[in-house]
Scaffold this active site. Structure first.
Site, PDB file in Angstrom:
ATOM      1  N   CYS A 134      -8.591   4.329  -1.079  1.00  0.00           N
ATOM      2  CA  CYS A 134      -8.186   3.417  -1.949  1.00  0.00           C
ATOM      3  C   CYS A 134      -9.665   3.162  -2.890  1.00  0.00           C
ATOM      4  CB  CYS A 134      -8.143   2.025  -1.177  1.00  0.00           C
ATOM      5  SG  CYS A 134      -7.939   0.757  -2.028  1.00  0.00           S
ATOM      6  N   ASN A 196      -2.233   8.366  -3.979  1.00  0.00           N
ATOM      7  CA  ASN A 196      -2.653   7.055  -4.362  1.00  0.00           C
ATOM      8  C   ASN A 196      -3.035   6.856  -5.947  1.00  0.00           C
ATOM      9  OD1 ASN A 196      -3.658   4.365  -4.005  1.00  0.00           O
ATOM     10  ND2 ASN A 196      -4.180   4.872  -1.950  1.00  0.00           N
ATOM     11  N   GLY A 247       4.132   8.591  -7.088  1.00  0.00           N
ATOM     12  CA  GLY A 247       3.503   8.432  -8.358  1.00  0.00           C
ATOM     13  C   GLY A 247       4.571   8.333  -9.422  1.00  0.00           C
TER      14      GLY A 247
HETATM   15  C1  LIG Z   1      -0.650  -3.597  -6.983  1.00  0.00           C
HETATM   16  C2  LIG Z   1      -0.594  -2.352  -5.905  1.00  0.00           C
HETATM   17  C3  LIG Z   1      -1.135  -2.461  -4.715  1.00  0.00           C
HETATM   18  C4  LIG Z   1      -1.263  -1.189  -3.887  1.00  0.00           C
HETATM   19  N1  LIG Z   1      -1.811  -1.153  -2.588  1.00  0.00           N
HETATM   20  C5  LIG Z   1      -1.722   0.065  -1.977  1.00  0.00           C
HETATM   21  C6  LIG Z   1      -2.457  -0.223  -0.465  1.00  0.00           C
HETATM   22  O1  LIG Z   1      -2.700  -1.220  -0.074  1.00  0.00           O
HETATM   23  N2  LIG Z   1      -2.497   0.818   0.060  1.00  0.00           N
HETATM   24  C7  LIG Z   1      -2.370   1.898  -0.594  1.00  0.00           C
HETATM   25  O2  LIG Z   1      -2.212   3.134   0.197  1.00  0.00           O
HETATM   26  N3  LIG Z   1      -1.610   2.340  -1.673  1.00  0.00           N
HETATM   27  C8  LIG Z   1      -1.541   1.117  -2.286  1.00  0.00           C
HETATM   28  N4  LIG Z   1      -1.168   1.146  -3.884  1.00  0.00           N
HETATM   29  C9  LIG Z   1      -0.844   2.579  -4.283  1.00  0.00           C
HETATM   30  C10 LIG Z   1       0.804   2.780  -4.061  1.00  0.00           C
HETATM   31  O3  LIG Z   1       1.185   2.789  -2.908  1.00  0.00           O
HETATM   32  C11 LIG Z   1       1.119   4.232  -4.879  1.00  0.00           C
HETATM   33  O4  LIG Z   1       0.428   5.282  -4.214  1.00  0.00           O
HETATM   34  C12 LIG Z   1       0.624   4.339  -6.047  1.00  0.00           C
HETATM   35  O5  LIG Z   1       0.789   3.027  -6.804  1.00  0.00           O
HETATM   36  C13 LIG Z   1       1.322   5.380  -6.990  1.00  0.00           C
HETATM   37  O6  LIG Z   1       2.615   5.166  -6.951  1.00  0.00           O
HETATM   38  P1  LIG Z   1       3.482   4.424  -8.233  1.00  0.00           P
HETATM   39  O7  LIG Z   1       3.049   4.962  -9.617  1.00  0.00           O
HETATM   40  O8  LIG Z   1       4.834   4.688  -7.868  1.00  0.00           O
HETATM   41  O9  LIG Z   1       2.996   2.995  -8.148  1.00  0.00           O
HETATM   42  C14 LIG Z   1      -1.108   0.073  -4.412  1.00  0.00           C
HETATM   43  C15 LIG Z   1      -0.483   0.106  -5.921  1.00  0.00           C
HETATM   44  C16 LIG Z   1      -0.636  -1.019  -6.618  1.00  0.00           C
HETATM   45  C17 LIG Z   1       0.274  -0.851  -8.057  1.00  0.00           C
END
Ligand SMILES: Cc1cc2nc3c(=O)[nH]c(=O)nc-3n(C[C@H](O)[C@H](O)[C@H](O)COP(=O)(O)O)c2cc1C
Length: 307
Positions: A134, A196, A247
């Site tokens: 993270c 992530n 992603g």
């Molecule tokens: C607001 C927000 C909070 C997130 N919190 C976490 C988290 O607590 N743990 C984690 O592994 N990834 C977290 N992520 C990452 C997402 O799970 C994902 O890996 C990342 O956003 C890429 O995917 P996306 O482009 O579809 O959002 C978070 C993403 C966002 C936008």
């Protein structure tokens, strides 16, 4: 048509999903927040918010900034803590047919061991997703996923503390993601999820200072899709355990790209903030594509773009 996927073929309990559409951690709360909007039980799996040993308030505001084709976040793992999760959320999940995967994050290897140990055997929890990267937390977290050795150490520690299927979630903020993936697979991960968020920042020009309260944040959304897709392609070629792609997935066509690159399942994240029904729409789009193309089993699509 068969859309089911087994995400933990080497694990005794296994992690069988009715379909390959999951939600991404931190973008779908604990699932309960969305259950009045549509039948979330039709999804393949729900991944809950990153969970720490103690409840966390998260980072200073502002914690979200829109960018072209994406969003920067520095939520800082605001969550209710593992004890409240076991007491308040797990009993609800135990009545659901959709598997719930708990995303865990620690600041030391020992934190991960404790989290895994506390969640082992809890009714309503079908698997763990280990967040080893993270980018929002200054201490711990970010370091584990950047190096193969530390990524492997966390993986082995979690595996020793639980009999639940373990997905390890990789960070893109590393020099060689294939090396990290191989180390994690060798250390016993049942599956790998990636990616992530990508580290970034924005500046508030009027105020002449960083826009986010904690300076940097994690970029997500369509802007990162090509990065995620190539990393999924690379990792799927480097390991022989299932890979879950994540992603920027916003449409069923995006999801199909990830399957063809080698992902066995996908996670929908930022798209949930634009359209809370996005995971269901994506699932329906995948089904329509399979019908149209005469595809009987989702496995026929996995890795077909790999040549
Ligand atoms: C607001 C927000 C909070 C997130 N919190 C976490 C988290 O607590 N743990 C984690 O592994 N990834 C977290 N992520 C990452 C997402 O799970 C994902 O890996 C990342 O956003 C890429 O995917 P996306 O482009 O579809 O959002 C978070 C993403 C966002 C936008």
């Amino acid at each position: 048509m068969n859309l089911s996927v087994q995400l933990a073929p080497k694990n005794k309990q296994g992690l069988l999903l009715a379909n390959p559409v999951m939600t991404a951690s931190g973008t779908f709360g604990y699932g309960t927040e969305y259950s009045h909007l549509f039948d979330i039980q039709n999804l393949g799996a729900i991944t809950c918010k990153g969970t720490t040993l103690k409840a966390r308030e998260g980072n200073p505001q502002p914690r979200l900034a829109e960018t072209p084709c994406g969003v920067l976040n520095s939520i800082g793992l605001q969550n209710i803590g593992v004890k409240a999760l076991i007491k308040e959320k797990a009993p609800v999940w135990a009545g659901w047919r959709v598997p719930v995967i708990v995303n865990i994050v620690g600041e030391t290897v020992d934190d991960y061991a404790q989290l895994a140990g506390e969640l082992d055997g809890v009714a309503g929890i079908s698997g763990l997703e280990v967040n080893i990267g993270c980018p929002n937390i200054k201490a711990g977290g970010a370091e584990f996923g950047t190096k193969p050795e530390t990524a492997a150490e966390v993986t082995a520690t979690v595996k020793a503390a639980t009999s639940l299927p373990v997905l390890v979630k990789l960070t893109p903020n590393t020099a060689d993601i294939a090396e990290v993936a191989k180390a994690v697979a060798e250390a016993g991960a049942d599956a790998i999820s990636l990616i992530n968020t990508v580290k970034g920042m924005a500046v508030d020009v009027a105020a002449r200072r960083p826009l986010l309260g904690s300076v940097s944040g994690g970029l997500s959304g369509p802007a990162i899709k090509p990065i995620a897709l190539y990393m999924v392609y690379t990792v799927a070629g480097a390991v022989d355990i299932p890979v879950v792609g994540c992603g920027g997935i916003t449409t069923s066509s995006d999801a199909l790209e990830f399957f063809m690159a080698g992902a066995s399942a996908i996670q929908v994240g930022t798209a949930n903030f634009i359209n809370p029904r996005a995971p269901l729409d994506i699932l329906e789009g995948i089904e329509q594509f399979m019908k149209r193309e005469g595809i009987k089993d989702i496995s026929e699509l996995i890795g077909v773009a790999r040549g």
